[in-house]
Scaffold this motif. Structure first.
Motif, mmCIF file in Angstrom:
data_model
loop_
_atom_site.group_PDB
_atom_site.id
_atom_site.type_symbol
_atom_site.label_atom_id
_atom_site.label_comp_id
_atom_site.label_asym_id
_atom_site.label_seq_id
_atom_site.Cartn_x
_atom_site.Cartn_y
_atom_site.Cartn_z
ATOM 1 N N ASN A 1 -25.468 -7.534 -38.324
ATOM 2 C CA ASN A 1 -25.696 -7.348 -39.845
ATOM 3 C C ASN A 1 -27.034 -6.984 -39.949
ATOM 4 O O ASN A 1 -27.342 -6.106 -41.014
ATOM 5 C CB ASN A 1 -25.435 -8.578 -40.480
ATOM 6 N N ARG B 1 -15.541 -10.238 -32.632
ATOM 7 C CA ARG B 1 -14.511 -10.998 -33.011
ATOM 8 C C ARG B 1 -13.839 -11.736 -31.798
ATOM 9 O O ARG B 1 -13.608 -13.033 -31.683
ATOM 10 C CB ARG B 1 -13.104 -10.081 -33.742
ATOM 11 N N SER C 1 -16.266 -14.570 -30.655
ATOM 12 C CA SER C 1 -16.115 -15.543 -31.568
ATOM 13 C C SER C 1 -15.119 -16.469 -31.288
ATOM 14 O O SER C 1 -15.002 -17.671 -31.609
ATOM 15 C CB SER C 1 -16.102 -15.182 -33.023
ATOM 16 N N PRO D 1 -17.575 -19.636 -30.161
ATOM 17 C CA PRO D 1 -17.889 -19.417 -31.678
ATOM 18 C C PRO D 1 -19.472 -19.250 -31.929
ATOM 19 O O PRO D 1 -19.733 -18.372 -33.028
ATOM 20 C CB PRO D 1 -17.171 -20.413 -32.384
ATOM 21 N N ALA D 2 -20.323 -19.997 -31.317
ATOM 22 C CA ALA D 2 -21.747 -19.875 -31.699
ATOM 23 C C ALA D 2 -22.303 -18.732 -31.017
ATOM 24 O O ALA D 2 -23.266 -18.044 -31.865
ATOM 25 C CB ALA D 2 -22.385 -20.998 -30.921
ATOM 26 N N ASP D 3 -21.878 -18.258 -30.053
ATOM 27 C CA ASP D 3 -22.449 -16.789 -29.485
ATOM 28 C C ASP D 3 -21.857 -15.781 -30.519
ATOM 29 O O ASP D 3 -22.627 -14.786 -30.720
ATOM 30 C CB ASP D 3 -21.876 -16.622 -28.111
ATOM 31 N N ASN E 1 -22.768 -11.618 -34.679
ATOM 32 C CA ASN E 1 -22.512 -11.069 -35.850
ATOM 33 C C ASN E 1 -23.897 -10.926 -36.805
ATOM 34 O O ASN E 1 -23.920 -9.977 -37.315
ATOM 35 C CB ASN E 1 -21.603 -12.007 -36.512
ATOM 36 N N ALA E 2 -24.801 -11.696 -36.741
ATOM 37 C CA ALA E 2 -25.823 -11.653 -37.429
ATOM 38 C C ALA E 2 -26.847 -10.417 -36.995
ATOM 39 O O ALA E 2 -27.558 -9.928 -37.663
ATOM 40 C CB ALA E 2 -26.639 -13.115 -37.267
ATOM 41 N N GLU F 1 -21.243 -16.125 -33.783
ATOM 42 C CA GLU F 1 -22.187 -16.048 -34.828
ATOM 43 C C GLU F 1 -23.421 -15.463 -34.693
ATOM 44 O O GLU F 1 -23.779 -14.625 -35.630
ATOM 45 C CB GLU F 1 -22.149 -17.486 -35.373
ATOM 46 N N LYS F 2 -23.894 -15.586 -33.672
ATOM 47 C CA LYS F 2 -25.395 -14.770 -33.508
ATOM 48 C C LYS F 2 -25.012 -13.452 -33.423
ATOM 49 O O LYS F 2 -25.917 -12.601 -33.799
ATOM 50 C CB LYS F 2 -25.958 -15.668 -32.104
#
Length: 642
Positions: free
Chosen positions: A122, A104, A107, A111-113, A118-119, A115-116
């Motif tokens: 997951n 968080r 992000s 934001p791009a880092d 978080n993927a 998002e990666k």
């Protein structure tokens, strides 16, 4: 930092420094927790060896050492390449939460880092590596905590990458402490505004005492300065201030409608434009998942005016902490509106209410009532019902002031209790004084009646015409007025549970008025007298009656000041009691002399009866005032003995 409400306000720029700090703290925690997994594995494999409980590491990361130590010590193999440990499911959940906190923060700044990352998290979850259970495969521990040279991902590798990204973001959020505020990326022109806000905040900060809150953060974003303060601990209780040159926008949120209105009231000396109190829905904020939002626009003509307003906002915030709690407490003693007025007075006078709550609040007042006035205030009765509205408000204001002064000066709670109890006693004495003032008014009416009788007889003595009907009308009107006053005052004595002697004084005064009114009635029926001796004796008897009323009023007025410790007043009051007794003796002597004149004068029956009844009525009135004097002496002695 209250991140949810800041997001609701659309001020995400304020979040990055705080989120980075939270992410770095989560990094420290997740590393300890992954180490705990490894230590649990080692202990389960070799239970006879001393286990590393990670106590030092846990404390440094802000984790309770006992929980980690219990998990490691309780780890044991259960076959099939698995181990079990107490609270292992909780640990796995905390590991996921720490990783999410780090992502968080990344992000927010990249934001791009984020998002990666978080993927990747997951994918780790999808592989079942973060399953929450009190049992775990040993191979899974290795996959979570290991970092291999292959391209296979792991939680440990993800955490390492996130840590590097957080460090880069932290470097861009270089922090400075300015007058107690955490500031990031300020321009030179921002510093004066921040310092002014903090000047006001620091002038009143001490009034929060041991309560947490008032942490301030400031940063520059979008061509303006943003100042944010958490106020207290309530999730949706935040103020955000945007400053652009000399224009100020205040955004304030609160879960309590009344407190938001109170906040607005503190700035009535400024020509600021406040919006209405809008209700907003937000899950998890407030008791009903909602909060109130207000905005303020203030345009200063110069920087000094801008800084004055910022200082006022900063100084006001401490008075919002536990405001609703204080209002609820005060509402048990006075009305809701008066409770708010007291808190507003305390804020305007920079006294506050936190000290009052800190010292016990309701118990502080309850103790004062029990010790100082156990028979004056019934269970569940409000102070304004016992003291009257004005006196109750004054007493509560004094209690707030005494509490604040005591905590600021380091005085003992016992001293505060004694001070508040003494003040309550003084207020009840003032209530008694107010009731005694009504009795003085009664005596004034008695004086009016006997004066009217005296003028009537003096007119007969001078051979002037006397209006008998007017005498009857006037004396009857005064007596009825006195009856109404006595009735209402008895109700107040009963309602306020005042001293019994006050009610008895009212009774004696009323009885004297009744006798004087009877004398007026008889005087209106008395035939025209020409006997100089009788007329002179009746005028003298009326003069004694007047002296008795004057002595009663003087004594009672002096008695009202005796509780203040004025010795001269007690002496004046006791001297008046002596004059009342002397007046009764003089009236008795004069009444006997009139009786002797009647029996020796050969007057007709109407004249004889009317003169005798007139004299006896006035003498009986002085008897009542003699009894009044004895009661007054008892009342004074109680005060002197206190």
């Amino acid at each position: 930092m209250k991140t949810q409400i800041i997001r609701e306000l659309g001020q995400g720029d304020m979040l990055l420094p705080s989120l980075v700090a939270e992410g770095l703290a989560a990094n420290d925690r997740i590393k300890v927790r992954m180490s705990a997994l490894q230590a649990a594995h080692q202990h389960a494999e070799a239970p006879d060896r001393p286990a590393n409980e990670l106590a030092v590491e846990s404390r440094a990361a802000g984790i309770a050492p006992a929980a980690i130590a219990t998990l490691i010590a309780g780890a044991h193999l259960i076959g099939g390449g698995r181990l079990a440990a107490p609270n292992l499911a909780k640990l796995m959940k905390e590991i996921q939460d720490d990783a999410a906190t780090m992502i968080r923060a990344v992000s927010a700044g990249a934001p791009a880092d984020g998002e990666k990352a978080n993927a990747r998290l997951n994918a780790i979850r999808g592989a079942g590596l973060l399953e929450t259970s009190n049992e775990i495969e040993i191979a899974r521990i290795a996959r979570l905590t290991g970092v291999t040279e292959t391209e296979a991902d792991s939680l440990h590798r993800l955490v390492m990458d996130l840590h590097k990204q957080l460090n880069r973001l932290a470097a861009n959020c270089s922090e400075e402490i300015l007058s107690g505020a955490h500031v990031f990326g300020l321009h030179a022109e921002d510093r004066g505004a921040v310092e002014s806000f903090m000047k006001g905040l620091n002038e009143t900060r001490a009034l929060k005492f041991n309560h947490p809150g008032l942490d301030t953060m400031a940063t520059r974003s979008g061509g303006r300065l943003l100042i944010q303060n958490d106020i207290g601990t309530t999730d949706a209780h935040v103020v955000v201030i945007a400053v652009k040159k000399n224009a100020i926008t205040v955004t304030y949120t609160d879960v309590h409608f009344a407190r938001a209105k109170f906040f607005i009231s503190l700035f009535d000396r400024f020509e600021a434009n406040w919006s209405g109190l809008d209700r907003h829905a937000a899950v998890g904020l407030g008791e009903d998942n909602s909060f109130y939002l207000i905005t303020c626009q203030y345009q200063a003509s110069h920087a000094s005016g801008r800084n004055e307003f910022l200082a006022a906002v900063g100084a006001a915030l401490v008075f919002l902490i536990d405001w609703n709690k204080a209002r609820k407490l005060l509402r048990t003693w006075v009305t809701k509106d008066d409770a708010t007025r007291i808190l507003e007075w305390a804020a305007r006078n920079r006294i506050g209410h936190r000290s009052f709550l800190e010292l016990g609040g309701n118990e502080l007042l309850g103790s004062a009532v029990r010790n100082a006035a156990p028979t004056r205030i019934g269970f569940g009765e409000r102070l304004d019902q016992a003291l009257g509205r004005s006196a109750a408000i004054d007493f509560l204001k004094a209690a707030l002031r005494a509490s604040t002064d005591a905590l600021l000066e380091g005085r003992s709670v016992r001293m505060v209790r004694d001070q508040i109890e003494a003040d309550l006693v003084r207020h009840f004495e003032r209530v008694d004084g107010a009731l005694l003032a009504v009795v003085i008014r009664q005596i004034g009416l008695a004086h009016d009646i006997v004066a009217a009788v005296s003028r009537h007889i003096a007119a007969l003595q001078a051979g002037l015409p006397a209006d008998r009907k007017e005498l009857t009308r006037r004396c009857g009107h005064i007596e009825q007025k006195a009856d109404r006053i006595a009735l209402e005052t008895r109700k107040e004595v009963s309602r306020l549970n005042a001293r019994p002697t006050i009610g008895q004084l009212i009774d004696r005064a009323e009885e004297a008025i009744d006798e004087f009114e009877q004398a007026g009635f008889i005087a209106s029926l008395m035939p025209d007298l020409t006997d100089e001796a009788l007329l002179a004796a009746l005028v003298e008897l009326c003069t004694i009656g007047l002296m008795a009323t004057e002595a009663a009023a003087t004594g009672l007025a002096a008695a009202t000041d005796v509780p203040e410790g004025r010795r001269a007043d007690s002496e004046d009051a006791l001297s008046a009691v002596t004059r009342l007794i002397d007046a009764e003796h003089a009236a008795d002597s004069r009444e006997r002399a009139i009786t002797a004149l009647v029996f020796s004068g050969g007057f007709d029956v109407a004249t004889s009866l009317s003169v005798l009844e007139l004299a006896r009525a006035i003498e009986r009135a002085t008897d009542r005032f003699a009894g009044f004097g004895h009661l007054l002496r008892r009342h004074i002695m109680i005060d002197l003995a206190a």
